[in-house]
Design an enzyme around this catalytic site. Sequence first.
Site, mmCIF file in Angstrom:
data_model
loop_
_atom_site.group_PDB
_atom_site.id
_atom_site.type_symbol
_atom_site.label_atom_id
_atom_site.label_comp_id
_atom_site.label_asym_id
_atom_site.label_seq_id
_atom_site.Cartn_x
_atom_site.Cartn_y
_atom_site.Cartn_z
ATOM 1 N N LEU A 851 0.420 8.922 2.972
ATOM 2 C CA LEU A 851 -0.806 8.334 3.390
ATOM 3 C C LEU A 851 -0.623 8.024 5.174
ATOM 4 O O LEU A 851 -0.845 8.303 5.325
ATOM 5 C CB LEU A 851 -1.666 7.108 2.273
ATOM 6 C CG LEU A 851 -2.027 7.338 1.113
ATOM 7 C CD1 LEU A 851 -2.606 6.615 0.537
ATOM 8 C CD2 LEU A 851 -3.197 8.656 1.171
ATOM 9 N N GLY A 852 0.678 7.458 4.809
ATOM 10 C CA GLY A 852 1.456 6.988 6.183
ATOM 11 C C GLY A 852 2.942 6.578 5.754
ATOM 12 O O GLY A 852 3.335 6.850 4.469
ATOM 13 N N HIS A 853 3.355 6.664 7.017
ATOM 14 C CA HIS A 853 5.291 6.948 6.818
ATOM 15 C C HIS A 853 5.439 5.935 7.973
ATOM 16 O O HIS A 853 5.251 5.773 9.159
ATOM 17 C CB HIS A 853 6.015 7.727 6.033
ATOM 18 C CG HIS A 853 5.580 9.113 7.550
ATOM 19 N ND1 HIS A 853 5.970 8.947 9.167
ATOM 20 C CD2 HIS A 853 4.733 10.007 7.613
ATOM 21 C CE1 HIS A 853 5.650 9.891 9.993
ATOM 22 N NE2 HIS A 853 5.385 10.890 9.116
ATOM 23 N N ALA A 855 9.327 4.351 9.877
ATOM 24 C CA ALA A 855 10.708 3.990 10.095
ATOM 25 C C ALA A 855 11.592 3.874 9.025
ATOM 26 O O ALA A 855 12.613 4.761 9.217
ATOM 27 C CB ALA A 855 11.128 3.030 10.786
ATOM 28 N N PHE A 856 11.257 3.298 8.325
ATOM 29 C CA PHE A 856 11.967 2.690 6.310
ATOM 30 C C PHE A 856 11.825 3.414 5.155
ATOM 31 O O PHE A 856 11.700 3.418 4.510
ATOM 32 C CB PHE A 856 12.547 1.045 6.497
ATOM 33 C CG PHE A 856 12.735 0.677 7.965
ATOM 34 C CD1 PHE A 856 14.450 1.383 8.181
ATOM 35 C CD2 PHE A 856 12.414 0.566 9.154
ATOM 36 C CE1 PHE A 856 15.054 1.041 9.110
ATOM 37 C CE2 PHE A 856 12.623 -0.347 10.014
ATOM 38 C CZ PHE A 856 14.489 0.326 10.380
ATOM 39 N N GLY A 857 9.920 3.543 5.201
ATOM 40 C CA GLY A 857 9.322 3.658 4.321
ATOM 41 C C GLY A 857 7.391 4.109 4.293
ATOM 42 O O GLY A 857 7.517 4.809 5.410
ATOM 43 N N LYS A 858 7.509 4.344 3.790
ATOM 44 C CA LYS A 858 6.100 5.606 3.576
ATOM 45 C C LYS A 858 5.016 4.832 2.586
ATOM 46 O O LYS A 858 5.571 4.018 1.240
ATOM 47 C CB LYS A 858 6.890 6.793 3.360
ATOM 48 C CG LYS A 858 7.026 7.240 1.981
ATOM 49 C CD LYS A 858 7.317 8.393 1.434
ATOM 50 C CE LYS A 858 8.283 8.716 0.624
ATOM 51 N NZ LYS A 858 8.383 10.228 0.027
ATOM 52 N N VAL A 859 4.047 5.456 2.683
ATOM 53 C CA VAL A 859 2.585 4.826 1.189
ATOM 54 C C VAL A 859 1.771 6.296 0.968
ATOM 55 O O VAL A 859 2.012 7.531 1.463
ATOM 56 C CB VAL A 859 2.256 4.151 2.123
ATOM 57 C CG1 VAL A 859 0.631 3.790 0.843
ATOM 58 C CG2 VAL A 859 2.063 2.969 2.649
ATOM 59 N N ASP A 1037 0.489 -10.161 12.029
ATOM 60 C CA ASP A 1037 -0.178 -9.147 12.138
ATOM 61 C C ASP A 1037 -1.422 -8.613 11.457
ATOM 62 O O ASP A 1037 -1.893 -7.824 11.154
ATOM 63 C CB ASP A 1037 0.746 -7.947 12.209
ATOM 64 C CG ASP A 1037 0.281 -6.842 12.901
ATOM 65 O OD1 ASP A 1037 -0.011 -6.917 14.226
ATOM 66 O OD2 ASP A 1037 1.337 -6.186 12.922
#
EC number: 2.7.10.1
Length: 1363
Positions: A851-853, A855-859, A1037
């Site tokens: 679904l998204g990523h 620099a270090f992680g993703k979903v 944020d």
Amino acid sequence: MQPGAALNRRLWLCLGLLQGLANGYSMTPPTLNITEDSYVIDTGDSLSISCRGQHPLEWTWRGAQEVLTTGGKDSEDTQVVQDCEGTEARPYCKVLSLAQTHANNTGSYYCYYKYIKARIEGTTAASTYVFVRDFEQPFINKPDTLLVNRKDSMWVPCLVSIPGLNITLRSQSSVLHPDGQEVLWDDRRGMRVPTLLLRDALYLQCETTWGDQDFLSNPFLVHITGNELYDIQLYPKKSLELLVGEKLVLNCTVWAEFDSGVTFDWDYPGKQAERAKWVPERRSQQTHTELSSILTIHNVSQHDLGPYVCEANNGIQQFRESTEVIVHEKPFISVEWLKGPVLEATAGDEMVKLPVKLAAYPPPEFQWYKDRKAVTGRHNPHALVLKEVTEASAGVYTLALWNSAAGLRQNISLELVVNVPPHIHEKEASSPSIYSRHSRQTLTCTTYGVPQPLSVQWHWRPWTPCKTFAQRSLRRRQPRDGMPQCRDWKEVTTQDAVNPIESLDTWTESVEGKNKTVSKLVIQDANVSAMYKCVVFNKVGQDERLIYFYVTTIPDGFSIESEPSEDPLEGQSVRLSCRADNYTYEHLRWYRLNLSTLHDAQGNPLLLDCKNVHLFATPLEANLEEAEPGARHATLSLNIPRVAPEDEGDYVCEVQDRRSQDKHCHKKYLSVQALEAPRLTQNLTDLLVNVRTSLEMRCPVAGAHVPSIVWYKDERLLEKESGIDLADSNQRLSIQRVREEDAGRYLCSVCNAKGCVNSSASVAVEGSEDKGSMEIVILIGTGVIAVFFWVLLLLIFCNMKRPAHADIKTGYLSIIMDPGEVPLEEQCEYLSYDVSQWEFPRERLHLGRVLGHGAFGKVVEASAFGINKGSSCDTVAVKMLKEGATASEHRALMSELKILIHIGNHLNVVNLLGACTKPNGPLMVIVEFCKYGNLSNFLRVKRETFDPYAEKSPEQRRRFRAMVEGAKADRRRLGSTDRALFTRFLMGKGSARRAPFVQEAEDLWLSPLTMEDLVCYSFQVARGMEFLASRKCIHRDLAARNILLSESDIVKICDFGLARDIYKDPDYVRKGSARLPLKWMAPESIFDKVYTTQSDVWSFGVLLWEIFSLGASPYPGVQINEEFCQRLKDGTRMRAPELATPAIRHIMQSCWSGDPKARPAFSDLVEILGDLLQGGGWQEEEEECMALHSSQSSEEDGFMQASTTALHITEADAESSPPSMHCHSLAARYYNCVSFPGRLVRGTKAPGSSRMKTFEELPMTPTTYKASVDNQTDSGMVLASEEFEQIESRHRQEGSFSRKDPGQHMDISRGHPDLQGRRRRPTQGAQGGKVFYNNEYGEVSQPCTEGDCCPSAGSTFFADSNY
């Protein structure tokens, strides 16, 4: 009670009771206090009889009519009827009282129900006979005339006051004594005598003796007659209408016994003036005589109108007949509705009448019309009769009446509405009853009726037997399908459905000019067989459709499978399996088609049908396999041990339908490949190779079914080993780094059942292995050096790009605990993780698309089986690290997990569902899945359909009220900081884990976006932030991109953390070694790196700006540079969006206060926004705002005026000003000002502060900056690292950040997209929620492929590439 109402009540009671009597129903009769059949008193005594019953009562007795008519004083005093007290069983009571009775009071006394015409003794009436003994007057009858006719006997009414007397009947010539046979005596009726004994009598008297005195009754004159009147008629029978001056003729005719005499008498309005003349007529017939009287008035006038009565009398009988004569001054036509202008009928009625109330003279000509077309046939002007009513009979019917001679014309119209019982159209076509397991199925019911059915009800029941009433066909003697009479139907819901329900939608669409109701039940995953039915209603009927939903693993319930699946080779064993579902089919048979019989004598192909397949095929022996336990299908296998070319052909499996007995068949063509001897397409050739080079030899083979290819070297079997590779089914031999011992004779041998073929070649090796030793050393050394430098460069690059470990933990996590409570570097160790509560097995988690990523992680979207403590499959989102993640990044994700556990569950926060932390796989954090993506993208997409004041459905308004009332109730009960603020709205019993297969109220892509939605989103975000603040957490944020939208308009605050690529996101500007969302940051966060709940309130104000600008980017057109930061610190603010109401503008202004302590708390924001949402105050504000705009110049907009007014009211002014000055007397509702205690109304007004600065009012100094690659903003301008260093150094010189004076100017930046054409529905929402995004937030999300993920509700995209 009004007289009219009482009369209606009486009529109703009378009609109801008469109806009951007519239908044979029992009725409780009235009762008397005198239970004897006869009652004896003496003259002068008083008489009192009470009567009780269940209905209103009335008395009647002999002489009662005389008392009523005479009204004498004596009668009034001696005879009285009064009401008395009833009982519970008989509430009505009447008492009859007679004082000073005398002999003439002898007779029957009747008590009866007043409003019932039928007087039936023992049912509706009760009576007793009272004798008032007068020994001086034993007879009480009056003189009368007795008419003796041809009857057998007659009563001589000698009534007596004393019972038991000896009575004789005397005439002028004889005396009759009662003998008990022909002559009878009755104390109540008198003497019954045969008429033959009275033919010669002239008079009659009754005689008795009491004591020594004889008494005679009054005499009866005897008149012998045989003249009998049969009937009387008055012509014309109906009322007669005439015009002034016309002639009136009435004929009164009597039919009497032959040779009878009749006397006529007329009664009419002009009788005294002798206006009429009548003439008698007599006509003797064979069996009777007709006697007539004709009345004539030659020139009628208005004085002649009225009733005309004809009376005929022959001395024995008297007949009367009457009619009404109406005289009109001139011709007329009058027509009215009789039952109203609209009449209703039902399709299928045999007849319907359209009546009118018509009065006209002379009778006019007429014509009926339907929808302006003449109705053919003979009809009546008083009522149009339609037979066999259909839907086409509906329309507007008009009756046209005209009198041409008088020049008169009248029209009247009636509308006929034909109600049609609902009918489900899918019942007319056969529907499948077999459905494949794990398939997505749609059940549809399309219905039409008049009036249109309001709803379609869906029910289901388990697949169990139930009682069925079936009819049998007389021809085939087989049962037809009947509707099962089951009582265990359940309503289809998403909670307890046996098969998961994806959606249940009902809508209206126009089909062939008719508005039809369509209802579709989408079953997400067909797992269990069941029975479904849809039921529709309207006021004239109902209809239902039964759906046998049988789930099977066999496609279509009937299939053929073959082993092997491809075309078999000659000599192979072949198995053809015919599989059929036991529920639907039986009698499985195998046939093989005869090619010779498939064509007729002329060679034309014959029509092959399953019904006649036995005529063209040969039956085959097959084996019925034994079914496995629990299996619901049968398998008939046809085995061919060694298939031959002559076995090639068409094979047919025939089955029979259990219900219809129809035969079905599938055909399978068996193609047999003939086995050929192998042959080489190319022979091996001799080779000369160098040492340490590669060697490759090919042995290409042609021919079907090559079971083995074997290589030999020097007559020794060559097998695959290190350096020797056999590929392409052993057709290719490769030798890496040839050595001297590889030289020799190589042989390729290819064999199958038809034979073998060989090919050989010699390989020679030249050169020495010693020459390559130095080359190997040089190559190895060069490679090691290259790898060393590559690793060194990689480490340098990573150190330059990656922040420090501590920065990863604190920089990439938005939501953190308050550093004042727990230091940042200790939060991971401070918080705990309960494995037993949150650990979820990896094997029950099926990962899908990304679904998204960052620099270090993703979903990743995933399917979790049983995460809600059940057996269902839920769609979730999984946060995880990319491959090669460091220990620091692992700790950062673990910190995020622990913070989510610490926060707990809340409706407006993306809640934690579970985690996978065990060392046998990657660290994964499982959170809720929000199908509509982030709020920023959603608002931009919905700009086209923005309708500020579109009406919300009652269900949506109920949800809005529930949100506000639930928040207030929780705050009152537990306080705003209690963890119980996690609402129960749509979440089940307090659990954040969603119930499986929750039915969504509506598709948000298809509904318009309204102002009420914007207020609702703002309220929910404030409520979620209030909860985070109560948990001592800071977001850092808060922006629309970090707000996700779920079903039922629920928004959730999220933290993308490591999964957001801040290097590519234009909303994050580089500041030193970090990238920060400067547009959303408070001044103290920019300059002092201070993050508090008050800095989150500043971000909330920017979020409000995003929401009410429909997803626009803040500070449009403003360069994010040193000057921007300095002006922000000095009090310059954005201008409010055009859609923001005064209350929303004041909220923004208060959130952007330079003093953090002056900003409102989130609990205040929840209360204000909740009042706006619950009371609808934004509508009134909008009207007042429009009025305010009209009175101000374009230079000084409403936001400026309203803001400054609210800011600068002093406490003294507030006390002295009238109530109207305080928020227009609506301070409690916060309509036109924002009431923050101690926030907005404070201090005195600073001089010269009537207006506030905005960014566009102060000219921007054009400055050119060199943009680096990593410094990107959405406005195209960047803020370099060295500029921030200048800001920080200058700020350190000036001192720590301090708030501006309350009178300081604040600036609002205008920014709003073009809102024209908002009512156009976007094309991207037409496919049920699939959204295509621009590249600002990532690439377009792709739907999960079949089998890759569990079907989710709606099968929609996650809608945010940065999740």
